[in-house]
Write a protein that holds these residues in place. Structure first.
Motif, mmCIF file in Angstrom:
data_model
loop_
_atom_site.group_PDB
_atom_site.id
_atom_site.type_symbol
_atom_site.label_atom_id
_atom_site.label_comp_id
_atom_site.label_asym_id
_atom_site.label_seq_id
_atom_site.Cartn_x
_atom_site.Cartn_y
_atom_site.Cartn_z
ATOM 1 N N ALA A 96 31.603 -32.913 47.669
ATOM 2 C CA ALA A 96 30.654 -33.122 46.922
ATOM 3 C C ALA A 96 31.910 -33.946 46.157
ATOM 4 C CB ALA A 96 29.512 -32.414 46.590
ATOM 5 N N VAL A 97 31.566 -35.266 45.727
ATOM 6 C CA VAL A 97 31.706 -36.187 44.787
ATOM 7 C C VAL A 97 30.617 -36.473 43.797
ATOM 8 C CG1 VAL A 97 32.567 -37.653 43.463
ATOM 9 C CG2 VAL A 97 33.891 -37.279 45.463
ATOM 10 N N ILE A 98 30.354 -35.270 42.241
ATOM 11 C CA ILE A 98 29.274 -35.465 41.648
ATOM 12 C C ILE A 98 29.262 -35.962 40.273
ATOM 13 C CG2 ILE A 98 27.038 -33.742 39.934
ATOM 14 C CD1 ILE A 98 27.685 -31.180 42.055
ATOM 15 N N LYS A 99 28.383 -37.919 40.040
ATOM 16 C CA LYS A 99 28.932 -38.895 39.065
ATOM 17 C C LYS A 99 27.884 -37.797 38.011
ATOM 18 C CE LYS A 99 27.600 -41.758 36.130
ATOM 19 N NZ LYS A 99 26.556 -42.464 35.540
ATOM 20 N N VAL A 100 28.164 -37.301 37.100
ATOM 21 C CA VAL A 100 26.984 -37.329 35.779
ATOM 22 C C VAL A 100 27.200 -38.132 34.831
ATOM 23 C CG1 VAL A 100 26.147 -34.782 34.181
ATOM 24 C CG2 VAL A 100 27.869 -34.763 36.522
ATOM 25 N N GLY A 101 25.784 -39.018 34.905
ATOM 26 C CA GLY A 101 25.149 -39.812 33.412
ATOM 27 C C GLY A 101 25.374 -38.724 32.469
ATOM 28 N N GLY A 102 25.836 -40.088 30.813
ATOM 29 C CA GLY A 102 26.224 -39.359 29.947
ATOM 30 C C GLY A 102 24.838 -38.262 29.247
ATOM 31 N N ALA A 103 23.405 -39.243 29.538
ATOM 32 C CA ALA A 103 22.336 -38.357 28.677
ATOM 33 C C ALA A 103 22.703 -36.873 29.828
ATOM 34 C CB ALA A 103 21.645 -39.450 29.710
ATOM 35 N N VAL A 104 22.880 -37.324 30.515
ATOM 36 C CA VAL A 104 22.706 -35.783 31.214
ATOM 37 C C VAL A 104 23.781 -35.048 30.873
ATOM 38 C CG1 VAL A 104 23.414 -34.095 33.110
ATOM 39 C CG2 VAL A 104 22.773 -36.574 34.161
ATOM 40 N N LEU A 105 24.928 -34.710 30.457
ATOM 41 C CA LEU A 105 25.316 -34.517 29.641
ATOM 42 C C LEU A 105 24.836 -33.735 27.517
ATOM 43 C CD1 LEU A 105 29.007 -36.318 29.854
ATOM 44 C CD2 LEU A 105 28.213 -33.436 30.560
ATOM 45 N N SER A 106 24.385 -34.911 27.550
ATOM 46 C CA SER A 106 23.175 -34.839 25.690
ATOM 47 C C SER A 106 22.642 -33.160 26.057
ATOM 48 C CB SER A 106 23.195 -35.523 25.781
ATOM 49 O OG SER A 106 24.829 -37.185 25.283
ATOM 50 N N ASP A 107 20.971 -33.934 27.486
ATOM 51 C CA ASP A 107 20.030 -33.020 27.204
ATOM 52 C C ASP A 107 20.559 -31.856 27.921
ATOM 53 O OD1 ASP A 107 19.868 -35.810 25.658
ATOM 54 O OD2 ASP A 107 19.043 -36.838 27.375
ATOM 55 N N GLU A 108 20.877 -31.956 28.787
ATOM 56 C CA GLU A 108 20.787 -30.695 30.180
ATOM 57 C C GLU A 108 22.213 -30.420 30.849
ATOM 58 O OE1 GLU A 108 18.650 -33.880 33.086
ATOM 59 O OE2 GLU A 108 17.823 -31.942 33.445
ATOM 60 N N LEU A 109 22.955 -29.819 29.335
ATOM 61 C CA LEU A 109 24.248 -29.397 29.514
ATOM 62 C C LEU A 109 24.162 -27.735 30.314
ATOM 63 C CD1 LEU A 109 27.421 -29.800 29.170
ATOM 64 C CD2 LEU A 109 27.229 -28.523 26.513
ATOM 65 N N ASP A 110 23.448 -27.350 30.234
ATOM 66 C CA ASP A 110 23.472 -26.011 30.199
ATOM 67 C C ASP A 110 22.869 -25.787 31.644
ATOM 68 O OD1 ASP A 110 22.536 -24.300 26.876
ATOM 69 O OD2 ASP A 110 24.239 -24.821 27.923
ATOM 70 N N THR A 111 22.161 -26.600 32.059
ATOM 71 C CA THR A 111 21.766 -26.339 33.334
ATOM 72 C C THR A 111 22.803 -27.377 34.033
ATOM 73 O OG1 THR A 111 18.648 -27.372 32.581
ATOM 74 C CG2 THR A 111 19.787 -27.703 34.457
ATOM 75 N N LEU A 112 23.097 -27.836 33.585
ATOM 76 C CA LEU A 112 24.075 -28.460 34.537
ATOM 77 C C LEU A 112 24.935 -27.866 35.036
ATOM 78 C CD1 LEU A 112 26.034 -31.397 36.547
ATOM 79 C CD2 LEU A 112 26.619 -31.362 33.962
ATOM 80 N N ALA A 113 25.668 -26.340 33.659
ATOM 81 C CA ALA A 113 26.465 -26.035 34.174
ATOM 82 C C ALA A 113 26.338 -24.969 34.879
ATOM 83 C CB ALA A 113 26.987 -25.818 32.813
ATOM 84 N N HIS A 130 32.304 -37.460 35.087
ATOM 85 C CA HIS A 130 31.091 -38.037 34.231
ATOM 86 C C HIS A 130 30.720 -39.094 33.616
ATOM 87 C CE1 HIS A 130 33.470 -36.958 30.406
ATOM 88 N NE2 HIS A 130 33.933 -35.879 31.155
ATOM 89 N N GLY A 131 29.599 -39.722 32.647
ATOM 90 C CA GLY A 131 30.126 -41.051 32.119
ATOM 91 C C GLY A 131 29.858 -40.369 30.187
ATOM 92 N N ALA A 132 29.579 -41.409 29.389
ATOM 93 C CA ALA A 132 29.579 -40.924 28.086
ATOM 94 C C ALA A 132 28.939 -41.817 27.014
ATOM 95 C CB ALA A 132 30.313 -40.508 27.573
ATOM 96 N N GLY A 133 27.597 -42.769 28.332
ATOM 97 C CA GLY A 133 27.491 -44.097 28.122
ATOM 98 C C GLY A 133 26.674 -44.127 26.628
ATOM 99 N N TYR A 264 24.887 -38.694 42.733
ATOM 100 C CA TYR A 264 24.489 -39.407 41.031
ATOM 101 C C TYR A 264 23.143 -38.299 40.522
ATOM 102 C CZ TYR A 264 27.115 -42.764 43.389
ATOM 103 O OH TYR A 264 27.875 -43.425 43.847
ATOM 104 N N LEU A 265 23.269 -37.231 39.264
ATOM 105 C CA LEU A 265 23.192 -37.114 38.845
ATOM 106 C C LEU A 265 21.972 -37.846 37.312
ATOM 107 C CD1 LEU A 265 24.454 -33.208 38.081
ATOM 108 C CD2 LEU A 265 22.790 -33.924 39.594
ATOM 109 N N SER A 266 20.632 -37.714 37.071
ATOM 110 C CA SER A 266 20.046 -39.065 36.297
ATOM 111 C C SER A 266 19.455 -38.232 35.550
ATOM 112 C CB SER A 266 19.357 -39.881 37.097
ATOM 113 O OG SER A 266 18.321 -39.686 37.576
ATOM 114 N N GLU A 267 18.464 -38.346 34.739
ATOM 115 C CA GLU A 267 17.198 -37.640 34.358
ATOM 116 C C GLU A 267 15.766 -37.513 35.176
ATOM 117 O OE1 GLU A 267 19.425 -40.098 33.235
ATOM 118 O OE2 GLU A 267 18.353 -40.505 31.148
#
Length: 848
Positions: A96-113, A130-133, A264-267
């Motif tokens: 799998a290739v997983i694309k992570v949006g910047g908002a996910v890194l900000s708000d759901e980092l522990d859940t993602l990990a 990942h992005g970082a918009g 694609y991971l999104s809020e």
């Protein structure tokens, strides 16, 4: 089964030695919020994280099983194990290739990990980009830099690029550190993967257009046992960093790696329907794309997203799919049939036939052979079916088949329901079932009580009754008296009627805009013309031409219109019995005129290398897209404008759309099949020792096709730089050494392939890789023993076997045999013609 490919020196046992999963944990996990899984993991291994931070695929079986038990709380055991087998059936970088949006890194980092950690614990290696918009926007605002967009693309000046580079590095390390706090090794890769040119330097400044992917950087991370964590920064060949849209980067990465899943991971956790506001469960692009694009609410970002996903999946194997979900629901999306987000796949069109006469008879017989009751004589079943009132449901490739019969006033009866494993994994079974439910408000069927998938039927029924080892099911029958009649009829028979092959439970919702009686939905998507396709064969004198004539002679949808040979001009073509045809000697001007008049549907160039260019030019000048050309020479095997016609290793959809197909060489076909499954594990160039029968030397007299000279002899020729060496290397994407020989036998090829490996394997593991790679391929047979030339001379399949592994475990010898005139030439050409002309790929090819 090979679960993972990572190889670090440590063991998972130390890290999980403090795990004591008592019943209270397992019983409570079904209601445990996903965001708390991270706390659960961290708490239970904190005592050991300093002792051992890295894990290996050699972790103890018991510990791995314990982690898998956690997944049983979000789906059934059967679902979880089914998807684990599916995901681990390919090389790790293809999971799998997983694309992570910047908002996910900000708000759901522990859940993602925590979600990524669970995947890693069961031996899977997702590639994370990942992005970082949002983070960039905040820093740009603080720095007084106003974001500037043109056509939706962020203009990246020097200051913006400087900030972007810092933000990407910061967010990249943040995710890596979150993973390592949970004991999951991860490698930060902020750059060095994507090669790019300027998209438009004047307009967008430092924005890149990806031109290449260094996949070895990603593979090195996985081979060391660490999850690769990427950003979307790219570099020019000279080293200039460029900014690239993260969605675009994820798509380009997927095109190169061809993973099973692109996520694609999104809020929002999926695509929302613009009118109902509800999450869309699944989109089958082949069936629904055009209708979705016509909907008024599909616009702006939603429209762009669906179009980009379609373009991506069109270039990937049909087994690949895209999921849009949230970080917290990642494991549920991957390991359950119901999923959690929006699943987007190419899918297949579904069809209803009101008569068995409307179906593709050969494909119908093939799937019926999977049913144990009628496997020996499907033709008799089809004949008897034609005497009853019936309907047949299937997908385009006939991987699912449902047969419904009806007698007098009795409720409709599901007589057969057969499904392949592939159709189950892709949820085609549920789509067919929902289609049946729309057409039949009432239905009955019978299943053996020991059917391992009987639960699937229970979930789709309103009631059941078991007797004498069989269970009667029904839905839509509410009247007690009618239920009594159904049970009475069932009890009065001993057989009662059986279902077809059982299949796995799946529960994705069927979704389509097509009307129930839409004629485009109901007819086959293969060729609908009643007239045979007209074939012109240029170069009919050679051995390959003769074999093609024999295949076309027995093909139900093809007819020879012209056979051209300078030496045989005027002679009758005695081998062809469909029509009275004589050899002609077609000139280029004649070909051009025939092409203008539409006299030919397919031109076959069976000419020596370097000869056919004038004939191809004549066809092109007549009218480029009027008909198909299949060239059997090597002239166009390296030309991008031509499609390389190797269906088992290429893109069948591309062949279906092609009008110019280059047929692979005989040696090259067998060699690629023998090497391809091991490409990810090569340490050095493979060496192919090839021996061909003298028919491979053509009909022009030479020592290489002189039986007297060859008697008790073996001739090596073209010791270096043979055209097939270049062809094999070019299409496999790796250097291959090739040494051809000719032997005293007439027909067939033996290939002994020496393959150095970068890791140790057992012979059984190598064989399993080949079986997985070629599962479902009708013209490739994987065997344990060393195959012999005489076993498939004059046969249409390739045999691969031997799998002799050196004592070091890091070198394997694979043996392949192939008929140089059939699967190495004529049979393969017919496969390509069938696909491009709209017929079943194997039409006219005897399948053994």
């Amino acid at each position: 089964m090979l679960i993972s490919r990572g190889s670090s020196s440590s063991s998972l046992s130390k890290t999980f030695s403090s795990f004591r999963y008592k019943s209270k944990y397992l019983s409570s996990l079904s209601t445990l919020p996903t965001r708390n899984w991270q706390t659960f993991l961290q708490k239970n291994h904190s005592n050991n994280i300093q002792q051992n931070r890295y894990y290996s695929r050699d972790s103890s079986k018991n510990e791995k099983e314990t982690i898998i038990k956690l997944l049983y709380n979000i789906g059934s055991r059967k679902e979880v194990e089914q998807y684990l087998r599916h995901f681990s059936s390919v090389e790790s970088q293809k999971f799998a290739v997983i694309k992570v949006g910047g908002a996910v890194l900000s708000d759901e980092l522990d859940t993602l990990a925590s979600s990524l950690t669970f995947l890693n614990r069961v031996g899977l290696y997702p590639i994370v980009l990942h992005g970082a918009g949002p983070q960039m926007n905040g820093l740009l605002e603080s720095a007084g830099v106003e974001p500037n967009y043109i056509d939706g693309i962020r203009v990246t000046d020097a200051k913006t690029l400087e900030i972007a580079r810092g933000v990407f590095m910061q967010e990249n390390l943040k995710l890596v550190e979150a993973l390592e706090r949970l004991g999951t090794p991860a490698r930060p890769i902020p750059s060095g993967v994507f090669i790019a040119d300027y998209l438009d330097k004047e307009k967008y400044q430092y924005v890149g257009r990806i031109t290449g992917v260094h996949k070895k950087v990603v593979e090195a991370s996985i081979n060391s046992g660490a999850l690769p964590i990427l950003t979307s920064l790219a570099e020019t060949p000279s080293g200039q960093i460029l900014n690239v849209n993260a969605d675009v980067a994820a798509g380009e990465l997927a095109r190169v790696l061809e993973p099973l899943k692109i996520i694609y991971l999104s809020e929002k956790g999926g695509l929302l329907h613009g009118e109902t506001g509800k999450k869309i469960d699944v989109i089958n692009l082949d069936e629904e794309y055009e209708n979705y694009m016509k909907q008024p609410w599909v616009k702006y970002g939603t429209r762009l997203k669906i179009r980009e996903i379609k373009e991506l999946l069109d270039h990937l194997p049909r087994t690949s799919s895209v999921a849009i979900t949230s970080a917290g629901q990642l494991h549920k999306e991957l390991f359950t049939d119901y999923g959690a987000g929006t699943l987007i796949r190419r899918g297949y069109r579904l069809f209803k036939y009101n008569s068995v006469n409307e179906t593709d008879n050969s494909k119908l017989q093939q799937i019926l052979q999977q049913n144990s009751e009628i496997s020996s004589d499907p033709a008799s079943y089809i004949k008897q079916l034609g005497k009853k009132s019936h309907a047949i449901y299937s997908d385009e490739p006939y991987e699912v088949l449902a047969v419904i019969t009806q007698e007098n006033s009795k409720p409709p009866f599901l007589d057969k329901f057969i499904a392949t494993k592939n159709s189950t994994l892709n949820n085609v079974t549920d789509n067919i079932w929902t289609m049946i439910q729309k057409d039949y408000p009432k239905l009955t069927w019978v299943v053996d009580t020991n059917d391992k998938n009987k639960e699937w039927f229970f979930k789709r029924s309103d009631g059941s009754y078991t007797r004498n080892g069989k269970t009667l099911f029904w839905y839509g029958i509410d009247d007690v008296a009618e239920v009594g009649n159904v049970i009475s009829n069932f009890s009065s028979t001993t057989a009662g009627g059986k279902s077809g092959n059982a299949f796995t439970n799946s529960s994705r919702t069927y979704s389509t805009f097509a009307r129930k009686n839409d004629s485009n939905l109901l007819r086959r998507q293969y060729s609908t013309s009643t007239s045979p396709a007209k074939i012109a064969l240029i170069g009919a004198r050679g051995y390959t031409g003769r074999n093609l004539i024999a295949l076309i002679n027995s093909h139900p949808h093809l007819s020879l219109s012209h056979v051209s040979s300078r030496e045989l001009e005027g002679q009758k073509l005695t081998e062809y019995t469909k029509d009275n045809i004589s050899y002609v000697n077609l000139k280029t001007e004649q070909i051009k005129e025939m092409q203008k008049n539409g006299e030919v549907d397919c031109w076959i160039m069976a000419l020596p290398n370097g000869v056919c260019a004038p004939f191809v030019q004549a066809v092109n000048e007549g009218q480029v897209d009027k008909s198909l050309i299949v060239d059997l020479s090597a002239d166009y095997r390296f030309t991008d404008e031509w499609t390389y016609g190797l269906p088992e290793l290429g893109d069948r959809n591309a062949i279906r759309k092609a009008t110019r197909i280059s047929n692979p060489g005989c040696y090259a076909t067998g060699s690629q099949f023998a090497i391809s499954p091991l490409i990810p594990y090569l340490s050095e160039s493979p060496t192919v020792f090839g021996v061909s029968g003298y028919s491979g030397a053509g009909t022009k007299p030479s020592p290489k096709n002189d039986p007297a000279f060859l008697k008790d002899n073996l001739i090596a020729y073209s010791l270096t730089d043979h055209i097939h060496e270049r062809e094999i290397s070019h299409h496999l994407g790796t250097k291959v050494n090739f040494i051809p020989h000719v032997a005293p036998f007439f027909q067939g090829i033996h290939l002994t392939v020496n393959i150095p490996l970068n890791k140790s394997f057992k012979s059984s593991e190598i064989k399993e890789l080949f079986e997985q790679k070629y599962s479902g391929e009708k013209l490739i047979k994987v065997v344990g023993d060393i195959p012999l030339v005489k076993e498939n001379s004059e046969k249409h399949f390739v045999k691969i076997g031997g799998f002799g592994v050196h004592s070091s475990g890091k070198r394997v010898v694979v043996v392949a045999t192939i008929d140089n005139l059939l699967k190495g030439a004529a049979t393969q050409a017919l496969q390509n013609m069938n696909l491009a002309l709209g017929y079943d790929e194997y039409e006219g090819i005897p399948i053994e």
